[in-house]
Design an enzyme around this catalytic site. Structure first.
Site, mmCIF file in Angstrom:
data_model
loop_
_atom_site.group_PDB
_atom_site.id
_atom_site.type_symbol
_atom_site.label_atom_id
_atom_site.label_comp_id
_atom_site.label_asym_id
_atom_site.label_seq_id
_atom_site.Cartn_x
_atom_site.Cartn_y
_atom_site.Cartn_z
ATOM 1 C CE LYS A 81 -3.232 -0.966 -0.663
ATOM 2 N NZ LYS A 81 -3.426 -1.559 -2.032
ATOM 3 N N GLY A 127 2.481 2.364 -2.816
ATOM 4 C CA GLY A 127 2.642 2.881 -4.173
ATOM 5 C C GLY A 127 3.363 1.906 -5.098
ATOM 6 C CB THR A 128 3.564 -1.814 -4.976
ATOM 7 O OG1 THR A 128 3.347 -1.718 -3.576
ATOM 8 C CG2 THR A 128 4.575 -2.867 -5.323
ATOM 9 C CG HIS A 176 4.634 -6.470 -0.864
ATOM 10 N ND1 HIS A 176 4.748 -5.167 -1.248
ATOM 11 C CD2 HIS A 176 3.493 -6.927 -1.459
ATOM 12 C CE1 HIS A 176 3.732 -4.849 -2.047
ATOM 13 N NE2 HIS A 176 2.955 -5.900 -2.192
ATOM 14 C CB SER A 217 -3.894 2.598 1.476
ATOM 15 O OG SER A 217 -3.995 1.983 0.232
ATOM 16 C CE1 TYR A 236 1.053 6.849 -3.744
ATOM 17 C CE2 TYR A 236 0.676 8.691 -2.235
ATOM 18 C CZ TYR A 236 0.224 7.852 -3.243
ATOM 19 O OH TYR A 236 -1.039 8.019 -3.754
ATOM 20 C CB SER A 265 2.868 6.191 -14.857
ATOM 21 O OG SER A 265 3.472 7.467 -14.775
HETATM 22 P P1 A3P Z 1 -4.934 4.729 -1.678
HETATM 23 O O1 A3P Z 1 -5.586 3.484 -1.223
HETATM 24 O O2 A3P Z 1 -4.538 5.631 -0.546
HETATM 25 O O3 A3P Z 1 -5.709 5.456 -2.725
HETATM 26 P P2 A3P Z 1 0.129 -0.395 -3.641
HETATM 27 O O4 A3P Z 1 0.293 -0.366 -5.113
HETATM 28 O O5 A3P Z 1 1.423 -0.476 -2.898
HETATM 29 O O6 A3P Z 1 -0.860 -1.422 -3.227
HETATM 30 O O7 A3P Z 1 -0.460 1.020 -3.214
HETATM 31 C C1 A3P Z 1 -1.781 1.388 -3.542
HETATM 32 C C2 A3P Z 1 -1.941 2.873 -3.288
HETATM 33 O O8 A3P Z 1 -1.261 3.601 -4.321
HETATM 34 C C3 A3P Z 1 -3.411 3.296 -3.328
HETATM 35 O O9 A3P Z 1 -3.533 4.336 -2.363
HETATM 36 C C4 A3P Z 1 -3.532 3.806 -4.759
HETATM 37 O O10 A3P Z 1 -4.594 4.695 -4.958
HETATM 38 C C5 A3P Z 1 -2.197 4.492 -4.941
HETATM 39 N N1 A3P Z 1 -1.846 4.672 -6.359
HETATM 40 C C6 A3P Z 1 -1.886 3.754 -7.349
HETATM 41 N N2 A3P Z 1 -1.516 4.312 -8.512
HETATM 42 C C7 A3P Z 1 -1.223 5.597 -8.258
HETATM 43 C C8 A3P Z 1 -0.788 6.689 -9.065
HETATM 44 N N3 A3P Z 1 -0.565 6.565 -10.356
HETATM 45 N N4 A3P Z 1 -0.595 7.883 -8.446
HETATM 46 C C9 A3P Z 1 -0.823 8.032 -7.134
HETATM 47 N N5 A3P Z 1 -1.235 7.028 -6.325
HETATM 48 C C10 A3P Z 1 -1.436 5.828 -6.877
#
Ligand code: A3P
Length: 286
Positions: free
Chosen positions: A44, A46-47, A100, A130, A185, A219
């Site tokens: 969570k 920004g992977t 992870h 998140s 992030y 992206s």
């Molecule tokens: P939120 O749930 O706060 O919206 P991961 O990929 O590690 O699972 O993280 C998911 C988080 O990254 C989610 O946060 C998601 O909305 C956010 N996310 C995914 N793509 C993104 C992008 N292009 N820019 C900003 N945030 C992004």
């Protein structure tokens, strides 16, 4: 169907395609090559966003790959049996991988290779907010009953991949390593262009201005939200129910819409206590 966990060395893992023997094999036997590029995060943080950027750097901004192949296939998770097999059998193709894993369980071969790891750190309050939604609305881990409960689990490390505090400290302790780039992030959101340029510098890849513009455009949060291959919309419904997208809000500070003042204080105290060994500027979210 709510899942419980697979436990390994005191850390809870989601039951999906992961078992203790396998994690041990990843650590002891998986050979990372110098050309490998691994996205590593606490879940969570920004992977998926970083994988999207790396995929697009690989194609010089061309969106065809990200629109035809899901994120988890473009950059497979090495701790899953599928990802491990893919890595072992891969003879050619884009060298992207994901994980992870905490540092103590990461492949030992990393420490003697030139494989590049990019580690993304995010304000743990937003990671918590998140995860509160993600682990509940997907069927990948134990489901919480309330924010109070998830908040406690998070502070105790009883959430998928264990304690945020332990994992971040572990990876941060390697921050001087040449083949490790640590990003936040928050920086990625605030100044995506500079961060992508930094990533390109770290990877030794040069992009033309137009190519860089395409990486940024394709992206973006909105582009990922609209791309089924990038937001988990294509995953079988028994794991990720229809309608759920990983692109939830994509903002910083959403935790403020969730915490009570007492939770804010409790988190601050835990953070100060557990992260005392790290220089404060490494954990600044502004
Ligand atoms: P939120 O749930 O706060 O919206 P991961 O990929 O590690 O699972 O993280 C998911 C988080 O990254 C989610 O946060 C998601 O909305 C956010 N996310 C995914 N793509 C993104 C992008 N292009 N820019 C900003 N945030 C992004």
């Amino acid at each position: 169907m709510a899942q419980d966990y697979v436990w390994f060395q005191g850390i809870p893992f989601p039951v999906l395609d992961i078992c203790p023997e396998h994690i041990k094999a990843v650590q002891e036997e998986l050979v990372l090559k110098d050309e490998d590029i691994i996205t590593v995060t606490y879940p969570k943080s920004g992977t998926h966003c970083l994988i999207e950027v790396l995929s697009l750097i690989h194609t010089k901004g061309d969106p065809n790959w990200i629109r035809s192949v899901p994120t988890y296939v473009r950059s497979q998770w090495i701790e899953t049996e599928t990802g491990y097999k893919f890595k072992v059998e891969r003879k050619e193709g884009p060298p992207l991988l994901s994980s992870h894993l905490p540092i103590q369980l990461f492949p030992k071969s990393f420490f003697t290779s030139k494989a590049k790891v990019i580690y993304v750190i995010r304000n743990p309050n937003d990671v918590l907010a998140s995860g509160y939604y993600f682990w509940h609305f997907t069927n990948l881990a134990k489901k919480r009953e309330s924010l109070e409960q998830f908040f406690e689990w998070f502070l105790q490390g009883h959430v998928p991949y264990g304690s945020w505090f332990d994992q971040v400290q572990g990876w941060m302790s390697m921050r001087e390593k040449e083949n490790l780039l640590i990003l936040s992030y928050e920086q990625m959101k605030k100044d995506t262009r500079s961060v992508v340029e930094r990533i390109c510098g770290f990877l030794g890849k040069a992009l033309e201005q137009g190519e860089l513009d395409l990486v940024l455009e394709n992206s973006s949060f909105q582009a990922m939200k609209e791309n089924k291959m990038s937001n988990l919309s294509d995953v079988p419904e028994e794991l990720v129910p229809a309608g759920f997208k990983i692109t939830r809000k994509g903002i910083t500070g959403d935790w403020k819409n969730h915490y009570t003042p007492a939770q804010t204080q409790a988190f601050e105290e835990t953070f100060r206590e557990k992260m005392a060994a790290l220089p404060l500027e490494l954990c600044s979210w502004d």
